[in-house]
Design a protein around this motif. Sequence first.
Motif, mmCIF file in Angstrom:
data_model
loop_
_atom_site.group_PDB
_atom_site.id
_atom_site.type_symbol
_atom_site.label_atom_id
_atom_site.label_comp_id
_atom_site.label_asym_id
_atom_site.label_seq_id
_atom_site.Cartn_x
_atom_site.Cartn_y
_atom_site.Cartn_z
ATOM 1 N N SER A 93 -4.455 13.212 -3.137
ATOM 2 C CA SER A 93 -5.356 12.099 -3.405
ATOM 3 C C SER A 93 -5.817 11.448 -2.098
ATOM 4 N N LEU A 94 -4.884 11.336 -1.161
ATOM 5 C CA LEU A 94 -5.216 10.742 0.134
ATOM 6 C C LEU A 94 -6.228 11.595 0.886
ATOM 7 N N ALA A 95 -6.103 12.908 0.724
ATOM 8 C CA ALA A 95 -7.023 13.808 1.415
ATOM 9 C C ALA A 95 -8.457 13.562 0.982
ATOM 10 N N PHE A 96 -8.635 13.037 -0.238
ATOM 11 C CA PHE A 96 -9.988 12.693 -0.673
ATOM 12 C C PHE A 96 -10.341 11.250 -0.308
ATOM 13 N N SER A 97 -9.454 10.317 -0.673
ATOM 14 C CA SER A 97 -9.860 8.909 -0.592
ATOM 15 C C SER A 97 -9.860 8.371 0.836
ATOM 16 N N ALA A 98 -8.955 8.856 1.696
ATOM 17 C CA ALA A 98 -8.912 8.278 3.041
ATOM 18 C C ALA A 98 -10.180 8.593 3.841
ATOM 19 N N THR A 213 -3.266 0.520 8.203
ATOM 20 C CA THR A 213 -2.615 -0.356 7.233
ATOM 21 C C THR A 213 -3.226 -0.160 5.855
ATOM 22 N N GLY A 214 -4.557 -0.077 5.810
ATOM 23 C CA GLY A 214 -5.230 0.137 4.537
ATOM 24 C C GLY A 214 -4.796 1.439 3.893
ATOM 25 N N VAL A 215 -4.747 2.484 4.703
ATOM 26 C CA VAL A 215 -4.377 3.799 4.173
ATOM 27 C C VAL A 215 -2.955 3.763 3.627
ATOM 28 N N ILE A 216 -2.070 3.092 4.353
ATOM 29 C CA ILE A 216 -0.671 3.073 3.921
ATOM 30 C C ILE A 216 -0.488 2.230 2.656
ATOM 31 N N GLU A 218 -2.653 2.003 0.427
ATOM 32 C CA GLU A 218 -3.164 2.899 -0.587
ATOM 33 C C GLU A 218 -2.069 3.851 -1.043
ATOM 34 N N ILE A 219 -1.317 4.379 -0.088
ATOM 35 C CA ILE A 219 -0.250 5.320 -0.437
ATOM 36 C C ILE A 219 0.712 4.672 -1.412
ATOM 37 N N SER A 220 1.137 3.444 -1.124
ATOM 38 C CA SER A 220 2.143 2.863 -2.000
ATOM 39 C C SER A 220 1.554 2.551 -3.372
ATOM 40 N N ARG A 221 0.268 2.252 -3.424
ATOM 41 C CA ARG A 221 -0.326 2.042 -4.753
ATOM 42 C C ARG A 221 -0.373 3.342 -5.540
ATOM 43 N N LYS A 222 -0.758 4.398 -4.886
ATOM 44 C CA LYS A 222 -0.839 5.704 -5.564
ATOM 45 C C LYS A 222 0.531 6.104 -6.094
ATOM 46 N N ALA A 223 1.566 5.905 -5.249
ATOM 47 C CA ALA A 223 2.906 6.344 -5.638
ATOM 48 C C ALA A 223 3.406 5.591 -6.859
ATOM 49 N N GLY A 224 2.950 4.357 -7.035
ATOM 50 C CA GLY A 224 3.485 3.546 -8.112
ATOM 51 C C GLY A 224 2.762 3.679 -9.434
ATOM 52 N N ILE A 288 9.005 0.884 0.018
ATOM 53 C CA ILE A 288 9.390 -0.042 1.093
ATOM 54 C C ILE A 288 9.349 0.678 2.436
ATOM 55 N N LEU A 289 9.827 1.909 2.435
ATOM 56 C CA LEU A 289 9.830 2.695 3.674
ATOM 57 C C LEU A 289 8.402 2.874 4.189
ATOM 58 N N ILE A 290 7.502 3.217 3.260
ATOM 59 C CA ILE A 290 6.105 3.430 3.654
ATOM 60 C C ILE A 290 5.519 2.143 4.223
ATOM 61 N N ASN A 291 5.769 1.034 3.524
ATOM 62 C CA ASN A 291 5.226 -0.227 4.004
ATOM 63 C C ASN A 291 5.839 -0.649 5.330
ATOM 64 N N ALA A 292 7.133 -0.373 5.493
ATOM 65 C CA ALA A 292 7.782 -0.717 6.753
ATOM 66 C C ALA A 292 7.155 0.076 7.891
ATOM 67 N N THR A 293 6.838 1.348 7.614
ATOM 68 C CA THR A 293 6.162 2.163 8.627
ATOM 69 C C THR A 293 4.852 1.497 9.019
ATOM 70 N N SER A 294 4.138 1.041 7.990
ATOM 71 C CA SER A 294 2.853 0.415 8.258
ATOM 72 C C SER A 294 3.023 -0.816 9.144
ATOM 73 N N ILE A 295 4.048 -1.614 8.834
ATOM 74 C CA ILE A 295 4.264 -2.823 9.629
ATOM 75 C C ILE A 295 4.635 -2.453 11.054
ATOM 76 N N ALA A 296 5.460 -1.403 11.189
ATOM 77 C CA ALA A 296 5.879 -0.992 12.524
ATOM 78 C C ALA A 296 4.685 -0.498 13.344
ATOM 79 N N ILE A 297 3.844 0.323 12.702
ATOM 80 C CA ILE A 297 2.666 0.833 13.409
ATOM 81 C C ILE A 297 1.792 -0.329 13.862
ATOM 82 N N ARG A 298 1.610 -1.283 12.951
ATOM 83 C CA ARG A 298 0.771 -2.427 13.264
ATOM 84 C C ARG A 298 1.326 -3.224 14.429
#
Lengths: 307, 254
Positions: A93-98, A213-216, A218-224, A288-298
């Motif tokens: 899904s990310l390969a299309f939407s991102a 941050t936006g992409v990440i 998105e990932i957590s929304r898709k996963a849920g 949480i892991l995905i979001n933490a990655t996003s925060i760390a990258i930011r």
Amino acid sequence: MNSTPSSPATSPAPFVSNPRVRRKLRQERIAQAVFATMVVLMLLPLLGILVYLVVRGAPLISWEFLTTNPSKGMTAGGIWSALLGTVWLVVVSLAFSAPIGVLAAVYLNEYAKDNWFTRVVNLAVVNLAGVPSIVHALFGLGAFVLFFGMGRSILAASLTLAVMTMPVVITATREALGAVPMSFREACWNVGATRWQTIRRIVLPNAVSGILTGVILEISRKAGETVPIMFTGAVFFRAIPEGDLFAYRLTDQCMALSMHLYTVTTQVTGAPAALPFAVATVLILAIILINATSIAIRAWLRSHRKW
Amino acid sequence: MHDSPPKIKVEQFSSWYGDKPVHKEISFHVRANEVLGIIGPAQSGKTTLLRAINRTLELTAGARSTGTIQVDGEDVRWVANVYELRRKIGMVAPLPVGLPLTIYDNVAFAPRCAGLSRKSDLDALVEKCLRQAALWDEVKDRLDSLGTKLSGGQQQRLTIARALSHQPEILCLDEFSIAIDPVTTMRIEEVLKELRKDITIILVTNLTQQARRLADRTMFLWNGEIIQLDRSEVIFSENPGNQKTYDYVHGIFG
Ligand SMILES: Nc1ncnc2c1ncn2[C@@H]1O[C@H](COP(=O)(O)OP(=O)(O)O)[C@@H](O)[C@H]1O
Ligand SMILES: [Mg+2]
């Protein structure tokens, strides 16, 4: 110090404690306390959920739990096929939407003139974000599964998720691009850079953190999400080769964590009580892991900010 | 008087932002290798005029213009390659803009966009431009540090170096001293005195005395109209021949 409170009409000397000043200070303390209480009220349920899930689910979670298929009518075994299914759905899904989302946002922010067309597009993006997921599910079923003949498959489900989460990445990207000062663009145009050269060399590199941050997000929304994939490609049960990351194909139906959670909670009898909690814990920890990655990258990119 | 063709020729030029008029049919020309000063109160259309000359005005939504602007006898509206036109004109904005790149890359940005990529050529060009902008000695040991981290005055000289990096024939400066200290201002004025030997300069300035010091001719623009355009000695004399000019130059305008 001047301390003649004889005439109250003259403004009081600073730091002299009088009823009005004391009242203001008291109000200030009360206001702060109210806001702080709200923060606690907000955090309590979040922490409560997390602690409750982990405490009840943790005993079941092990490496084996993650890497074996469910078995015995989903009352035993692990979550391998659901975990891998979620990964596939998210990645495809990310390969299309991102790319589509980021590039569309670049167009809207950097090229599009402010006319009725762009205003309609902006309105559409905002409203797309507010459409309930069941509507996206029906759209995905009608468009991808039936009209385009993809059948219920990872591809159809991923595309549905992509459509649904596109506004997240578009909005985040536009915000990130908007945060790059206009003066940078003007400086580039003044020295004869084209719009594209300006975007590639100056605007995009400095908007990367916001876009990521936006992409990440998105990932957590898709996963849920559950409903959209339920209609378009996720199944209750499917056994796949264990340990093979490419055990699924695009045309396959797949299991997914969010749907598996629904299944073991409501459809399966005789499963251990900890099973739903274990599934939920894995899902939440992954997010949480995905979001933490996003925060760390930011944080990293922020500290390397170039202006 | 000699009659070399004008470097820039503006005829019957009018402009608008939306319905709001800025310039009202102004005509003037800039001679090759002269310094033309432009003075006038805020909002009188100085910046807009410069943006029309290098055709960045059209990047603002709602901006329109009529009349002609010729650079080297060619109508800017019909040039084949607008990026080449912009490279012919160096532009320095009021507030210094260090791009979020290294000092070196700030200066190498425009040549790279124009297709120059040989390291030795770029090195030579970067050094030349930084020297011309009187910044080389201060930054030669840290060319790979960020241009945005320089002081305001240094960033303004970096901006000038960048404006020179595409080897323009015309240099437009828009109130370059508005955000920098007097010492740096004087240093940049010295730089301009060197540059005027080779290129044509349009100097928009909020400091009327700056025009007096540097400009061959000075134009007083007010409310989108040219009140007076004459040799600087005349404009800044006790009797410029126009009461408005006299009042503005002597600070009793209002
Ligand atoms: N981007 C813009 N959009 C709308 N109006 C503008 C814009 N830029 C300038 N103006 C208006 O055009 C007029 C001339 O402005 P400007 O050229 O910046 O004058 P100056 O540089 O002499 O201060 C002013 O009235 C200003 O408000
Ligand atoms: Mg201005």
